[in-house]
Write a protein that holds these residues in place. Sequence first.
Motif, mmCIF file in Angstrom:
data_model
loop_
_atom_site.group_PDB
_atom_site.id
_atom_site.type_symbol
_atom_site.label_atom_id
_atom_site.label_comp_id
_atom_site.label_asym_id
_atom_site.label_seq_id
_atom_site.Cartn_x
_atom_site.Cartn_y
_atom_site.Cartn_z
ATOM 1 N N GLU A 160 0.827 -1.212 0.000
ATOM 2 C CA GLU A 160 0.000 0.000 0.000
ATOM 3 C C GLU A 160 0.863 1.264 0.000
ATOM 4 O OE1 GLU A 160 -2.761 0.729 -0.853
ATOM 5 O OE2 GLU A 160 -4.174 1.470 0.622
ATOM 6 N N GLY A 161 2.175 1.082 0.214
ATOM 7 C CA GLY A 161 3.067 2.249 0.272
ATOM 8 C C GLY A 161 3.022 2.947 1.624
ATOM 9 N N TRP A 162 2.575 2.212 2.649
ATOM 10 C CA TRP A 162 2.457 2.782 3.996
ATOM 11 C C TRP A 162 3.588 2.317 4.910
ATOM 12 C CZ3 TRP A 162 -3.466 2.180 5.568
ATOM 13 C CH2 TRP A 162 -4.231 2.993 4.720
ATOM 14 N N ALA A 163 4.828 2.412 4.449
ATOM 15 C CA ALA A 163 5.929 1.868 5.242
ATOM 16 C C ALA A 163 6.298 2.749 6.432
ATOM 17 C CB ALA A 163 7.150 1.655 4.343
ATOM 18 N N ASN A 164 5.957 4.010 6.366
ATOM 19 C CA ASN A 164 6.424 4.921 7.425
ATOM 20 C C ASN A 164 5.326 5.742 8.084
ATOM 21 O OD1 ASN A 164 9.359 4.408 7.135
ATOM 22 N ND2 ASN A 164 8.996 5.192 5.065
ATOM 23 N N ASN A 165 4.065 5.403 7.823
ATOM 24 C CA ASN A 165 3.016 6.219 8.444
ATOM 25 C C ASN A 165 2.649 5.706 9.843
ATOM 26 O OD1 ASN A 165 1.320 4.029 8.115
ATOM 27 N ND2 ASN A 165 -0.053 5.019 6.657
ATOM 28 N N ASP A 166 1.677 6.343 10.468
ATOM 29 C CA ASP A 166 1.279 5.991 11.835
ATOM 30 C C ASP A 166 0.769 4.560 11.941
ATOM 31 O OD1 ASP A 166 1.961 8.402 12.785
ATOM 32 O OD2 ASP A 166 -0.079 9.196 13.010
ATOM 33 N N ILE A 167 0.090 4.108 10.870
ATOM 34 C CA ILE A 167 -0.458 2.752 10.893
ATOM 35 C C ILE A 167 0.671 1.729 10.882
ATOM 36 C CG2 ILE A 167 -1.872 1.097 9.587
ATOM 37 C CD1 ILE A 167 -3.562 3.627 8.736
ATOM 38 N N LEU B 153 -6.219 -2.516 2.667
ATOM 39 C CA LEU B 153 -5.806 -3.048 3.970
ATOM 40 C C LEU B 153 -6.942 -3.726 4.745
ATOM 41 C CD1 LEU B 153 -3.148 -3.002 5.777
ATOM 42 C CD2 LEU B 153 -2.992 -1.729 3.651
ATOM 43 N N PHE B 154 -8.192 -3.481 4.347
ATOM 44 C CA PHE B 154 -9.319 -4.009 5.122
ATOM 45 C C PHE B 154 -9.341 -5.539 5.183
ATOM 46 C CE2 PHE B 154 -12.635 -0.264 4.973
ATOM 47 C CZ PHE B 154 -11.769 0.496 5.747
ATOM 48 N N VAL B 155 -9.082 -6.202 4.027
ATOM 49 C CA VAL B 155 -9.123 -7.669 4.024
ATOM 50 C C VAL B 155 -8.065 -8.278 4.956
ATOM 51 C CG1 VAL B 155 -8.802 -9.746 2.610
ATOM 52 C CG2 VAL B 155 -10.329 -7.943 1.826
ATOM 53 N N PRO B 156 -6.775 -7.889 4.807
ATOM 54 C CA PRO B 156 -5.794 -8.461 5.752
ATOM 55 C C PRO B 156 -6.090 -8.121 7.212
ATOM 56 C CG PRO B 156 -4.752 -6.873 4.243
ATOM 57 C CD PRO B 156 -6.117 -7.140 3.724
ATOM 58 N N LEU B 157 -6.650 -6.949 7.477
ATOM 59 C CA LEU B 157 -7.019 -6.595 8.856
ATOM 60 C C LEU B 157 -8.057 -7.575 9.412
ATOM 61 C CD1 LEU B 157 -7.388 -2.696 8.947
ATOM 62 C CD2 LEU B 157 -5.925 -4.072 10.428
ATOM 63 N N VAL B 158 -9.095 -7.845 8.612
ATOM 64 C CA VAL B 158 -10.145 -8.771 9.049
ATOM 65 C C VAL B 158 -9.568 -10.171 9.239
ATOM 66 C CG1 VAL B 158 -12.256 -9.960 8.300
ATOM 67 C CG2 VAL B 158 -12.071 -7.476 8.053
ATOM 68 N N GLU B 159 -8.720 -10.592 8.296
ATOM 69 C CA GLU B 159 -8.152 -11.943 8.394
ATOM 70 C C GLU B 159 -7.245 -12.077 9.631
ATOM 71 O OE1 GLU B 159 -7.210 -14.097 4.916
ATOM 72 O OE2 GLU B 159 -9.316 -13.763 4.459
ATOM 73 N N GLU B 160 -6.615 -10.986 10.011
ATOM 74 C CA GLU B 160 -5.764 -11.005 11.203
ATOM 75 C C GLU B 160 -6.601 -10.973 12.491
ATOM 76 O OE1 GLU B 160 -3.028 -11.910 11.920
ATOM 77 O OE2 GLU B 160 -1.537 -10.461 12.569
ATOM 78 N N GLY B 161 -7.906 -10.718 12.333
ATOM 79 C CA GLY B 161 -8.774 -10.639 13.514
ATOM 80 C C GLY B 161 -8.690 -9.283 14.204
#
Lengths: 286, 286
Positions: A160-167, B153-161
């Motif tokens: 997603e290109g989110w390597a350095n953000n808060d998430i 990111l929603f799908v991997p988030l859900v799969e991770e619980g």
Amino acid sequence: MSSQNKKNVARPIGVFDSGLGGLTVVKELRRKLPNEKIIYFGDIARLPYGIKSKKQIIECSKENTQFLKSKNVKALVVACNSSASVSIPTLKKIFKLPIIDVIQPAVEAAVRTTQAGRIAVLGTQATIDSGAYQKAIKKKDEKIKVFSIACPLFVPLVEEGWANNDIAKKTIETYLSSLKSKKIDVLILGCTHYPLLKTSIQKFMGDKVVLIDSAGPTVKTLAEKVLLNQKSIGSNKALEICVTDFPRNFVKIGERFLGHKMEKVQVIQLSKGLLRGKESMVLSSE
Amino acid sequence: MSSQNKKNVARPIGVFDSGLGGLTVVKELRRKLPNEKIIYFGDIARLPYGIKSKKQIIECSKENTQFLKSKNVKALVVACNSSASVSIPTLKKIFKLPIIDVIQPAVEAAVRTTQAGRIAVLGTQATIDSGAYQKAIKKKDEKIKVFSIACPLFVPLVEEGWANNDIAKKTIETYLSSLKSKKIDVLILGCTHYPLLKTSIQKFMGDKVVLIDSAGPTVKTLAEKVLLNQKSIGSNKALEICVTDFPRNFVKIGERFLGHKMEKVQVIQLSKGLLRGKESMVLSSE
């Protein structure tokens, strides 16, 4: 060197990964061994391997190697940790060529580096479940204590290109907070996507922990085990990228790993004729 | 009803998805239509579809439908938004059976519900890129304003619980903050994984926005279009789950979607004989 040998050393090095992460290894390969022709095979149609069963990963790895074999490679780099952790014995039995994986070289570097004798390994679910790093480290030195953590969100974050953000920071904290009290001094990034999170992980773990990614040690091992080409080659012929699918963000993500523009990409028809290396179309990157 | 018709209505309903997300539709199907036998096909070996090219998704969808057809299904539910958004015309042309997708029913419910005439759609990259929801909404009422957001990111988030933790909240905020000023009153959850994020998304968007997921509207459409079985069936025969791979967290993730225990799972050999429906092994869930 005989003319037969000269011909052999000019053959390309094959590299495969489930997706584009292995391009972090290609980047290092090109930097350190600029005379080598490289054929990269990214099995994008079937990624990610990290959540597949062992059986499925071995099946895919055999097909990928068969494809590269048909391209007359002189050596194979298995640049996918999920594959390297389960498929190497099968591949070595079937295919007669030098096979270098990304696990063994990283483990050797980690064991050489640790003074505390306490190493952490991060990887996908499949890599961690396989215990491949743990076993390889223990084989080198059974007194070393190993802490393994599966980090399934890291790959999608990088893509997603989110390597350095808060998430990314919060995700790193969630996965790695248990490591803080373990007194490790070496941490292995056991997935070819993870080098892009290096800065954020280093920041969280602190400067006293040495981060090891596979690219450097793998290329070093390759250079020791394979006859290298001594003659310079034209840079435009140096890298051939083949993939089993060409999704929308392909070029953007690929160039993030590779560190430069991609010139040409071949899409390989997976369902009908992968083993014959049939190429369905030739695309230029945008 | 003739005996031929009676025999026909007793045939199962086929449901496929790239993974296990479609089990959120199965859950609703079992709740609303308890006399129906269901065969679920999860193409786990090739997930996620959301990042594949259109061509690749259509190819997979054809193979999945062929497999369910070999199981004598009376109707097909394409419970994968990425597939539904690109493959329906091809599937309808090739296969002679009622095909219900998850997009059309959700769109009809959304258009009926909106008063502001402003609808948001969340989905995978492939679903959003296809413009399928946008086109379907505009076809119903071209004055409606549609806001589409890809949420990889929603799908991997859900799969991770991680549906309700801080990382989920922060990710939802990152993807959806631009929607806050758009004055939408309806939001479509355009992926079968997303219902598990419903609480967190509702909280972020506020109570005035109506969230619509596909499960309810899809089952309603199915009940209108397909001859239903009137005779009660034993619940232990009501659901057959087939998958192309059986990864480690399969049971845990599957039961999260399904809302109850899985009793039996069949693993289908994908590379050798999918079209013949060859079953490689029968596993019981833990």
